[in-house]
Structures are given as structure tokens and as C-alpha cells.
Design an enzyme around this catalytic site. Structure first.
Site, PDB file in Angstrom:
ATOM      1  N   ASP A 154      30.972  48.501  35.122  1.00 20.16           N
ATOM      2  CA  ASP A 154      31.626  48.343  34.455  1.00 20.16           C
ATOM      3  C   ASP A 154      29.091  47.352  33.309  1.00 20.16           C
ATOM      4  O   ASP A 154      29.032  48.419  33.586  1.00 20.16           O
ATOM      5  CB  ASP A 154      31.813  46.192  34.465  1.00 20.16           C
ATOM      6  CG  ASP A 154      32.081  45.376  33.203  1.00 20.16           C
ATOM      7  OD1 ASP A 154      31.684  45.235  32.828  1.00 20.16           O
ATOM      8  OD2 ASP A 154      33.672  45.024  33.166  1.00 20.16           O
ATOM      9  N   HIS A 180      29.698  41.159  29.701  1.00 20.80           N
ATOM     10  CA  HIS A 180      30.977  41.825  30.077  1.00 20.80           C
ATOM     11  C   HIS A 180      30.670  41.321  32.316  1.00 20.80           C
ATOM     12  O   HIS A 180      32.216  41.111  32.704  1.00 20.80           O
ATOM     13  CB  HIS A 180      31.427  43.067  29.724  1.00 20.80           C
ATOM     14  CG  HIS A 180      32.999  42.982  30.077  1.00 20.80           C
ATOM     15  ND1 HIS A 180      33.227  43.548  31.466  1.00 20.80           N
ATOM     16  CD2 HIS A 180      34.354  42.631  29.268  1.00 20.80           C
ATOM     17  CE1 HIS A 180      34.511  43.777  31.184  1.00 20.80           C
ATOM     18  NE2 HIS A 180      35.271  42.798  29.820  1.00 20.80           N
ATOM     19  N   ASN A 182      44.189  46.400  26.422  1.00 17.80           N
ATOM     20  CA  ASN A 182      44.252  45.654  25.531  1.00 17.80           C
ATOM     21  C   ASN A 182      44.629  46.805  24.021  1.00 17.80           C
ATOM     22  O   ASN A 182      43.334  46.627  23.146  1.00 17.80           O
ATOM     23  CB  ASN A 182      43.053  44.714  24.495  1.00 17.80           C
ATOM     24  CG  ASN A 182      42.264  44.079  26.297  1.00 17.80           C
ATOM     25  OD1 ASN A 182      43.135  43.217  26.418  1.00 17.80           O
ATOM     26  ND2 ASN A 182      40.699  43.653  26.397  1.00 17.80           N
ATOM     27  N   SER A 237      40.255  42.456  30.485  1.00 17.94           N
ATOM     28  CA  SER A 237      39.739  42.926  31.802  1.00 17.94           C
ATOM     29  C   SER A 237      39.761  41.617  33.024  1.00 17.94           C
ATOM     30  O   SER A 237      38.828  41.918  34.203  1.00 17.94           O
ATOM     31  CB  SER A 237      38.343  42.667  31.038  1.00 17.94           C
ATOM     32  OG  SER A 237      38.135  43.930  30.241  1.00 17.94           O
TER      33      SER A 237
END
Length: 303
Positions: free
Chosen positions: A60, A93, A184, A246
Site C-alpha cells: 500500500d 491509506h 471502485n 479497500s
């Protein structure tokens, strides 16, 4: 990945673990604050065995291991973008994903789904959340060398890539479970690598058990909470409420870590899917479908 809506939470919330060593109990107040964790733990409680630590690689934007809720959990780091530079999670994130998977019980009621993991921080996304295939592949290779049990990929790519595919196959051949976000994308498709059969693909649902209209559809294996989810941020006194696959992916990774931790034997991808199928609540069309997959993953005691 959607932008974070940062809000201050009251600091009076109590931890969800009445006994930090073994047993978790969730109160009604805690369920109001964090509906997702109470939906996942359908009994509002869970017995951790702490038989072993599960090694989870989070590929990430990096993880802020200085947060109190993550101290002692982060075991190793690797910056795949700039190997000689220290990891800083400016985007936030990766830290949010780490907290969702493994945060210690805390005043925010954002304790991680699993309390029996060691985190391996692999930076493959830049400070704007973008990433290159070669860095992701490098991160997967590093994870293989470090013998992790699970790789969490809370992002994806629109197009297939041979090099990525080969890295995924290599990881799964080493027994690594890979969990990835469906994406998404307004339900238009499933991102890669979630679309690969060897990867567990996760989409997201709301508190009303409805699929997020932004979530990817197609090759979906399971769903987990992914709308209005409270997560840790790199600001020690703030949390964010976030949406997206996520975060449902991170929740699924935590559940799978718990299953691995409870098992007396080594579990294959087939074994994991069989166990997930047994504990999943069928949603949408009867049986597996392109929006909800095999359904909502939930954990009860002794599962």
C-alpha cells in the site's frame, strides 16, 4: 479509493476487549460507533486463541508504525518505490488499512479484526495513491522471500498484466493467500489482480447489507463492510470515516488471519474458501452472484 472525510471522535469510548488476552465483547455503544466490526462478529464477541502470529503483508502507501494502536505489530518494512528511503505514509491509506486489519483495542473502537498478526509494511503506492506494476511485483517478491501468510492488496488495475499475473501465481504457489479489492468502478468490472482465480476478490456493502453502488462487480468472491467505516489516520487524535472496497478487503484479510490463527493445520486457498463459504451469509441473488459473490463473511465464536 475515495477521499477520507476526517472527523474528530469523542475520546470517551472504551475498548471492545474486556480481556485483552483472550475474549472480545462489543457493547451496543461500540456497535453504534463501528457498525462494521459488530456485523463481522455476529455474536458481538469473539474468543481469540493466540496460538500463533499470522504474517500479513500490506502492499500500500506505507504504514505509520508510531501510532499507539499499531506499535509492536509492525515487524518489517520495505519501500519498493525507493528502497533506500524510509517509509512515510503521507497518503494515509496504508495506515488506515493496517488499523482495520490489526489495530490494538483502543478508545476509538477501531480495533483490528485480528489481534494475532504481525504486519509487513510494503510501500508500493506513492503519496497520491498511484502505483506502478513493477513496484507491486517487487513488493510481492519481497513478501514471498519473507514467508508471509497473507498479502493484502487494497487497490487494483483496470488491465491485465503478464508480469503481475506471474508474480501472483508465484506467491500462491508458495502457499500465500492473496486478498484484493474488486475496485471502485461503478460496478463496471473487477480490477486486477482481484479478477484472477487465485486471488480472493472482495467487494463492499453498506450497513443495510446493500452492495456499494461504486463497488466493482463481476468476479467477486465475497463482500464485507465497506461504507462509512471508521479508520485510524496518521493524525494520532483523529479518525476518518471512509468508503470503498479497500476497507472491505482489509476486513476480509483480518477474518482470514483469524481463521489461519485458529487452525491446527496449514490451510490452502481451497481450504480457506471452503471455510469462508460455510460462514458467509448469502445476499443478493440466491447462491453466488456477480455483486455479492458467495455473500457476507462473518465470524462466530469457535469458527
Amino acid at each position: 479509493m475515495k477521499k477520507f472525510l476526517i472527523v474528530l471522535l469523542a475520546l470517551v469510548l472504551l475498548t471492545g476487549c474486556t480481556n485483552k488476552n483472550t475474549q472480545m465483547h462489543l457493547t451496543e455503544k461500540e456497535c453504534e460507533t463501528n457498525w462494521a466490526i459488530c456485523l463481522v462478529f455476529s455474536d458481538k464477541s469473539y474468543q481469540y486463541s493466540f496460538k500463533k502470529k499470522i504474517k500479513v503483508a500490506i502492499l500500500d502507501s506505507g504504514i505509520d508504525g508510531n501510532l499507539p494502536e499499531l506499535k509492536g505489530i509492525l515487524k518489517k518494512s520495505y519501500n519498493a518505490i525507493n528502497p533506500n528511503e524510509k517509509i512515510i505514509d503521507s497518503y494515509g491509506h496504508g495506515t488506515a488499512i493496517a488499523g482495520t486489519i490489526a489495530a490494538k483495542p483502543n478508545k476509538y473502537t477501531i480495533q483490528g479484526i485480528s489481534q494475532s498478526v504481525h504486519l509487513y509494511d510494503v510501500k508500493v503506492l506513492n503519496d497520491k495513491g498511484g502505483g506502478k506494476i513493477e513496484d507491486v511485483v517487487d513488493g510481492i517478491e519481497w513478501s514471498i522471500k519473507n514467508n508471509v501468510d497473507i498479502i493484502n492488496l487494497s487497490f487494483g488495475f483496470q488491465k491485465d498484466n503478464k508480469t503481475l499475473r506471474e508474480a501472483i501465481l508465484k506467491a500462491t504457489s508458495h502457499g500465500i493467500i492473496i486478498v484484493a479489492a474488486a475496485g471502485n468502478n461503478l460496478g463496471l468490472y473487477t480490477d486486477y489482480p482481484a479478477k484472477y482465480e487465485e486471488v480472493i476478490s472482495i467487494s463492499s456493502i453498506s450497513k443495510k447489507l446493500k452492495v456499494d453502488p461504486f463497488a466493482g462487480k463481476g468476479k467477486v468472491d465475497y463482500v464485507a463492510p465497506g461504507v462509512n467505516i471508521p479508520v485510524l489516520t496518521t493524525d494520532e487524535n483523529k479518525v476518518s470515516y471512509v468508503d470503498g472496497t479497500s476497507f472491505s478487503t482489509a476486513i476480509a484479510t483480518g477474518i482470514i488471519a483469524n481463521i489461519l490463527e485458529q487452525s491446527e493445520h496449514t490451510l490452502s486457498l481451497t481450504d480457506i474458501k471452503e471455510k469462508l463459504n460455510k460462514i458467509s451469509l448469502d445476499l443478493g441473488e440466491k447462491g453466488k452472484d456477480t455483486a455479492y459473490g458467495n455473500g457476507l463473511i462473518q465470524l462466530q465464536n469457535n469458527q
